[in-house]
Design a protein around this motif. Sequence first.
Motif, PDB file in Angstrom:
ATOM      1  N   ARG A  86       5.245 -15.310  50.868  1.00  0.00           N
ATOM      2  CA  ARG A  86       4.312 -14.609  51.761  1.00  0.00           C
ATOM      3  C   ARG A  86       3.541 -13.541  50.991  1.00  0.00           C
ATOM      4  NH1 ARG A  86       6.628 -18.076  54.051  1.00  0.00           N
ATOM      5  NH2 ARG A  86       4.878 -19.113  53.054  1.00  0.00           N
ATOM      6  N   VAL A  87       4.195 -12.904  50.022  1.00  0.00           N
ATOM      7  CA  VAL A  87       3.504 -11.913  49.194  1.00  0.00           C
ATOM      8  C   VAL A  87       2.386 -12.586  48.405  1.00  0.00           C
ATOM      9  CG1 VAL A  87       3.734 -10.369  47.203  1.00  0.00           C
ATOM     10  CG2 VAL A  87       5.449 -10.322  49.012  1.00  0.00           C
ATOM     11  N   MET A  88       2.670 -13.748  47.802  1.00  0.00           N
ATOM     12  CA  MET A  88       1.663 -14.434  47.014  1.00  0.00           C
ATOM     13  C   MET A  88       0.502 -14.913  47.889  1.00  0.00           C
ATOM     14  SD  MET A  88       2.586 -14.039  43.997  1.00  0.00           S
ATOM     15  CE  MET A  88       1.246 -15.011  43.333  1.00  0.00           C
ATOM     16  N   GLU A  89       0.807 -15.372  49.095  1.00  0.00           N
ATOM     17  CA  GLU A  89      -0.262 -15.778  50.008  1.00  0.00           C
ATOM     18  C   GLU A  89      -1.167 -14.589  50.335  1.00  0.00           C
ATOM     19  OE1 GLU A  89       1.438 -17.535  53.463  1.00  0.00           O
ATOM     20  OE2 GLU A  89       2.193 -19.311  52.405  1.00  0.00           O
ATOM     21  N   ALA A  90      -0.547 -13.421  50.571  1.00  0.00           N
ATOM     22  CA  ALA A  90      -1.334 -12.224  50.885  1.00  0.00           C
ATOM     23  C   ALA A  90      -2.181 -11.793  49.696  1.00  0.00           C
ATOM     24  CB  ALA A  90      -0.401 -11.087  51.305  1.00  0.00           C
ATOM     25  N   VAL A  91      -1.630 -11.870  48.502  1.00  0.00           N
ATOM     26  CA  VAL A  91      -2.366 -11.481  47.301  1.00  0.00           C
ATOM     27  C   VAL A  91      -3.547 -12.421  47.065  1.00  0.00           C
ATOM     28  CG1 VAL A  91      -2.194 -11.370  44.784  1.00  0.00           C
ATOM     29  CG2 VAL A  91      -0.445 -10.291  46.198  1.00  0.00           C
TER      30      VAL A  91
ATOM     31  N   GLN B 137       3.553  -9.205  35.697  1.00  0.00           N
ATOM     32  CA  GLN B 137       4.572  -9.085  34.656  1.00  0.00           C
ATOM     33  C   GLN B 137       5.890  -9.704  35.099  1.00  0.00           C
ATOM     34  OE1 GLN B 137       4.071  -7.795  31.499  1.00  0.00           O
ATOM     35  NE2 GLN B 137       6.086  -8.645  31.106  1.00  0.00           N
ATOM     36  N   LEU B 138       6.218  -9.567  36.380  1.00  0.00           N
ATOM     37  CA  LEU B 138       7.439 -10.170  36.909  1.00  0.00           C
ATOM     38  C   LEU B 138       7.351 -11.697  36.880  1.00  0.00           C
ATOM     39  CD1 LEU B 138      10.163  -9.917  38.521  1.00  0.00           C
ATOM     40  CD2 LEU B 138       8.760 -10.078  40.595  1.00  0.00           C
ATOM     41  N   LEU B 139       6.193 -12.229  37.236  1.00  0.00           N
ATOM     42  CA  LEU B 139       6.043 -13.671  37.328  1.00  0.00           C
ATOM     43  C   LEU B 139       5.864 -14.331  35.974  1.00  0.00           C
ATOM     44  CD1 LEU B 139       3.707 -13.878  40.453  1.00  0.00           C
ATOM     45  CD2 LEU B 139       6.171 -14.246  40.355  1.00  0.00           C
ATOM     46  N   GLU B 140       5.240 -13.623  35.024  1.00  0.00           N
ATOM     47  CA  GLU B 140       5.043 -14.159  33.678  1.00  0.00           C
ATOM     48  C   GLU B 140       5.492 -13.129  32.647  1.00  0.00           C
ATOM     49  OE1 GLU B 140       1.493 -17.053  33.331  1.00  0.00           O
ATOM     50  OE2 GLU B 140       0.743 -15.420  34.579  1.00  0.00           O
TER      51      GLU B 140
ATOM     52  N   TYR C 229       1.558 -22.851  36.811  1.00  0.00           N
ATOM     53  CA  TYR C 229       1.859 -22.513  38.210  1.00  0.00           C
ATOM     54  C   TYR C 229       3.304 -22.881  38.553  1.00  0.00           C
ATOM     55  CZ  TYR C 229       1.798 -22.498  43.274  1.00  0.00           C
ATOM     56  OH  TYR C 229       2.109 -22.253  44.588  1.00  0.00           O
ATOM     57  N   ALA C 230       3.792 -24.011  38.018  1.00  0.00           N
ATOM     58  CA  ALA C 230       5.176 -24.406  38.294  1.00  0.00           C
ATOM     59  C   ALA C 230       6.159 -23.361  37.764  1.00  0.00           C
ATOM     60  CB  ALA C 230       5.459 -25.774  37.674  1.00  0.00           C
ATOM     61  N   LYS C 231       5.879 -22.862  36.562  1.00  0.00           N
ATOM     62  CA  LYS C 231       6.763 -21.850  35.981  1.00  0.00           C
ATOM     63  C   LYS C 231       6.705 -20.545  36.766  1.00  0.00           C
ATOM     64  CE  LYS C 231       6.439 -23.694  31.265  1.00  0.00           C
ATOM     65  NZ  LYS C 231       5.986 -23.436  29.879  1.00  0.00           N
ATOM     66  N   VAL C 232       5.491 -20.182  37.199  1.00  0.00           N
ATOM     67  CA  VAL C 232       5.327 -18.943  37.956  1.00  0.00           C
ATOM     68  C   VAL C 232       5.993 -19.049  39.322  1.00  0.00           C
ATOM     69  CG1 VAL C 232       3.622 -17.502  39.144  1.00  0.00           C
ATOM     70  CG2 VAL C 232       3.250 -18.173  36.769  1.00  0.00           C
ATOM     71  N   SER C 233       5.774 -20.167  40.011  1.00  0.00           N
ATOM     72  CA  SER C 233       6.294 -20.300  41.372  1.00  0.00           C
ATOM     73  C   SER C 233       7.818 -20.351  41.401  1.00  0.00           C
ATOM     74  CB  SER C 233       5.706 -21.548  42.040  1.00  0.00           C
ATOM     75  OG  SER C 233       5.995 -22.718  41.293  1.00  0.00           O
ATOM     76  N   ARG C 234       8.452 -20.744  40.301  1.00  0.00           N
ATOM     77  CA  ARG C 234       9.910 -20.690  40.249  1.00  0.00           C
ATOM     78  C   ARG C 234      10.423 -19.263  40.407  1.00  0.00           C
ATOM     79  NH1 ARG C 234      12.784 -25.072  38.445  1.00  0.00           N
ATOM     80  NH2 ARG C 234      11.595 -26.779  37.496  1.00  0.00           N
ATOM     81  N   ARG C 235       9.595 -18.285  40.067  1.00  0.00           N
ATOM     82  CA  ARG C 235      10.025 -16.896  40.088  1.00  0.00           C
ATOM     83  C   ARG C 235       9.641 -16.181  41.389  1.00  0.00           C
ATOM     84  NH1 ARG C 235      11.674 -15.015  35.174  1.00  0.00           N
ATOM     85  NH2 ARG C 235      11.155 -12.859  35.739  1.00  0.00           N
ATOM     86  N   PHE C 236       9.031 -16.892  42.333  1.00  0.00           N
ATOM     87  CA  PHE C 236       8.670 -16.272  43.601  1.00  0.00           C
ATOM     88  C   PHE C 236       9.872 -15.620  44.300  1.00  0.00           C
ATOM     89  CE2 PHE C 236       4.592 -18.924  44.579  1.00  0.00           C
ATOM     90  CZ  PHE C 236       3.972 -18.308  43.518  1.00  0.00           C
ATOM     91  N   PRO C 237      11.075 -16.257  44.276  1.00  0.00           N
ATOM     92  CA  PRO C 237      12.222 -15.623  44.942  1.00  0.00           C
ATOM     93  C   PRO C 237      12.617 -14.267  44.351  1.00  0.00           C
ATOM     94  CG  PRO C 237      12.646 -17.958  44.591  1.00  0.00           C
ATOM     95  CD  PRO C 237      11.396 -17.634  43.821  1.00  0.00           C
TER      96      PRO C 237
END
Length: 351
Positions: free
Chosen positions: A309-314, A341-344, A213-221
């Motif tokens: 906000r996108v991740m919260e909606a998903v 694919q974008l996040l991982e 999750y830490a690696k994925v959340s770094r890519r939220f921006p």
Amino acid sequence: MLLLALLVTVLYAEFARDQLALSQLSGYVIGVGFVVSLLGSVLLHELGHALTARRYGIGVRGITLELLGGYTEMDRDAPSPRVDLLVSLAGPAVSAVLGAVAVALTLALPDHTVANQLAFQLAVSNVIVAVFNALPGLPLDGGRALRAAVWALTHDRHRGTEVAGWVGRIVAAGTAGLVAVLTLTHHLAPLALPLMLLVAFTLWRGAGQSIRYAKVSRRFPLIDLARLARPIWPVPTGTPLAEAQRRAEDARTGATLLVTDSTGRPVGLVDPVDVAAVPVERRPWLAVDAVSRSLSTLPVLPVGLDGERVMEAVQTHPGAQYVVTSGEDVVGVLHIADLAQLLEPDRKMNT
């Protein structure tokens, strides 16, 4: 869950019979009582997290209760390391207070009585929950506290999560090793070995999920709906599927078919999974309406939403496709596989 409860009941019933010279049935009754007290202790522990989170304006969606622990689902992350630390420590604090009260009752009540044994159950339950959860590794509360500390020092929440996740894996491996040594030296009953190894495995898996999750959340921006959403190609209702596909391919590669009514208003989105299930020879005779989903049934994402906000909606509205809008206009379609694919990017995805 039921098998685990049965195992704990049998183990504790044997212990209670030895301590109180009870019948087999009475031992099992007290064993069940221990399971109930353990579940109650976990629930009160999680309520400590939940009520503290609400105190600081963090919504709580629900509590998942398990025999080995629980999980309080919050609608957003803590806004600061201080709040994260307070929410993390609230659960162990509740367990410690309950454990201290139960220990006092155990000492006050006569030995080798059912009342004393019940108080002892509460004491053991809460002390175990408090001490074990204080270990400094995710997904335990001590790991969340460690994350808050690293976050405060580095000003990087993601780094805090990664550090606490790796420490969690060390804790899991250490737990498995300690269990093996205690079993070999006959300090731990062999029947308890599967339970303790399950605890270690649960910790290892939770720590791995935290690191991921830490690696994925770094890519939220990096989430930009304007770029990530696939383009659309409108086709009138009643258009044969083969003809609609030909028009989309001629006009724009990779466009998703958007079904419109007689006034041009979008009413449905063609589902690629349903299309793939239609034999090619049938597509000239099948209207796009037969393989489309009504737009009213699909979640909507405004194009200007940021990554969090996108991740919260998903997470709130799980699905395979999301309609991306700009005002009242449909401007594209987000496929969950594209977002994954974008996040991982290094992970193989099923398409």
